[in-house]
Design an enzyme around this catalytic site. Structure first.
Site, short mmCIF file in Angstrom:
data_model
loop_
_atom_site.label_atom_id
_atom_site.label_comp_id
_atom_site.label_asym_id
_atom_site.label_seq_id
_atom_site.Cartn_x
_atom_site.Cartn_y
_atom_site.Cartn_z
N HIS A 1 5.15 -7.90 -2.59
CA HIS A 1 4.13 -8.10 -3.62
C HIS A 1 4.82 -8.55 -4.90
O HIS A 1 5.52 -7.76 -5.54
CB HIS A 1 3.38 -6.78 -3.81
N MET B 1 -6.04 -4.64 -6.42
CA MET B 1 -5.34 -3.55 -7.10
C MET B 1 -6.36 -2.50 -7.55
O MET B 1 -7.34 -2.83 -8.21
CB MET B 1 -4.58 -4.09 -8.32
N HIS C 1 5.72 -1.79 1.99
CA HIS C 1 5.30 -2.54 0.82
C HIS C 1 6.43 -2.57 -0.20
O HIS C 1 6.99 -1.53 -0.55
CB HIS C 1 4.06 -1.88 0.21
N SER D 1 4.59 2.29 0.12
CA SER D 1 5.21 1.54 -0.97
C SER D 1 6.58 2.12 -1.31
O SER D 1 6.69 3.28 -1.72
CB SER D 1 4.32 1.58 -2.21
N ASP E 1 7.36 -3.81 -3.97
CA ASP E 1 6.86 -4.28 -5.26
C ASP E 1 7.98 -4.90 -6.08
O ASP E 1 9.00 -4.25 -6.34
CB ASP E 1 6.25 -3.11 -6.05
N MET F 1 4.82 -9.22 -8.55
CA MET F 1 4.17 -9.00 -9.85
C MET F 1 5.04 -9.67 -10.90
O MET F 1 5.65 -9.02 -11.75
CB MET F 1 4.00 -7.51 -10.11
N ASP G 1 -4.23 -1.41 -3.03
CA ASP G 1 -2.97 -0.87 -3.53
C ASP G 1 -3.20 -0.10 -4.82
O ASP G 1 -3.67 -0.67 -5.81
CB ASP G 1 -1.98 -2.02 -3.78
N MET H 1 8.74 -6.49 -9.74
CA MET H 1 8.20 -6.55 -11.09
C MET H 1 9.24 -7.13 -12.04
O MET H 1 10.41 -6.76 -11.99
CB MET H 1 7.78 -5.15 -11.54
#
Length: 234
Positions: free
Chosen positions: A66, A139, A32, A7, A34, A68, A177, A36
């Site tokens: 990913h 998660m 990965h 990540s 992320d 979010m 994750d 957000m």
């Protein structure tokens, strides 16, 4: 074969290009990313579709993005066109109608869609979407922050998700994750996960390649035991 997916949330943000090259040198094949928004989760990340586009130019590694974010259907096209290979979104982030439309949009753009569950969301909540996805992500921490403690109580959910997928979409990956490291990875593999996201355990390690080898060796050992047990039962 298990896949270690480092990540980038735990990477050095001032040296992201070097961190990607470090991951490549460690022999991983996935990264990965992320994203957000400070709304769906109580934090912001610096990763946007422009960041993904820059990463795509810098590496051939599989980019597992990913989202979010709230109402992800608004942005899936941008991330797909930026170069995501997998684009996963939270079932909790919008209405079921919009989630389905977003997954179908991702697929139509040539990217592999995925569905994500927060710790409090049961596996059955995504059952209707499982035929549509290439990844189902559990998660094992609350989404939004790195460095949290691994929630071992999520392992039955991983197993249940694998069981549901085996009925309708057996080729689909099960990803975990949150809090994955050199100790917790084995429980993930034994529960049915085959893609493991690790942040701090990878990027803050002096020997990140060792984690990859450990996970791959652990996966092989589990397969050997399962094969042996199957042969004995027959």
């Amino acid at each position: 074969m298990a896949i270690l997916c480092p990540s980038l949330l735990a990477a050095d943000p001032l040296n992201l290009g070097k961190e990607i090259k470090r991951a490549e040198a460690a022999g991983v094949t996935w990264l990965h990313v992320d994203v957000m928004d400070g709304c769906f989760v109580p934090n912001l990340s610096s990763f946007t579709y422009s960041t993904v586009a820059a990463m795509r130019k810098a590496t051939d590694l599989t980019l597992d993005v990913h989202l979010m974010i709230d109402r992800p259907i608004r942005y899936v096209e941008d991330f797909c066109r930026a170069g995501a290979d997998y684009l996963t979104l939270h079932v909790e982030a919008d209405s079921r109608e919009h989630i389905r439309a977003a997954l179908e949009k991702i697929r139509s753009l040539g990217v592999k869609p995925g569905i994500v569950l927060k710790p409090g969301t049961p596996a059955e909540a995504v059952e209707e979407f499982l035929p549509l996805v290439d990844m189902a992500l559990v998660m094992t921490v609350e989404p939004g922050f790195g460095g949290q403690k691994f929630m071992s109580r999520m392992m039955p959910k991983v197993t249940r998700l694998r069981q549901l997928l085996d009925r309708v979409n057996p080729a689909c990956h099960v990803e975990v994750d949150g809090g994955v490291d050199g100790q917790t990875f084995r429980a993930c593999l034994q529960s049915g996960a085959d893609v493991l996201v690790a942040g701090s355990a990878f990027f803050r390690s002096e020997d990140p390649q060792a984690l990859r080898r450990l996970i791959e060796k652990g996966a092989m050992s589990i397969v050997e035991v399962e094969t042996k047990n199957k042969g004995t039962s027959e």
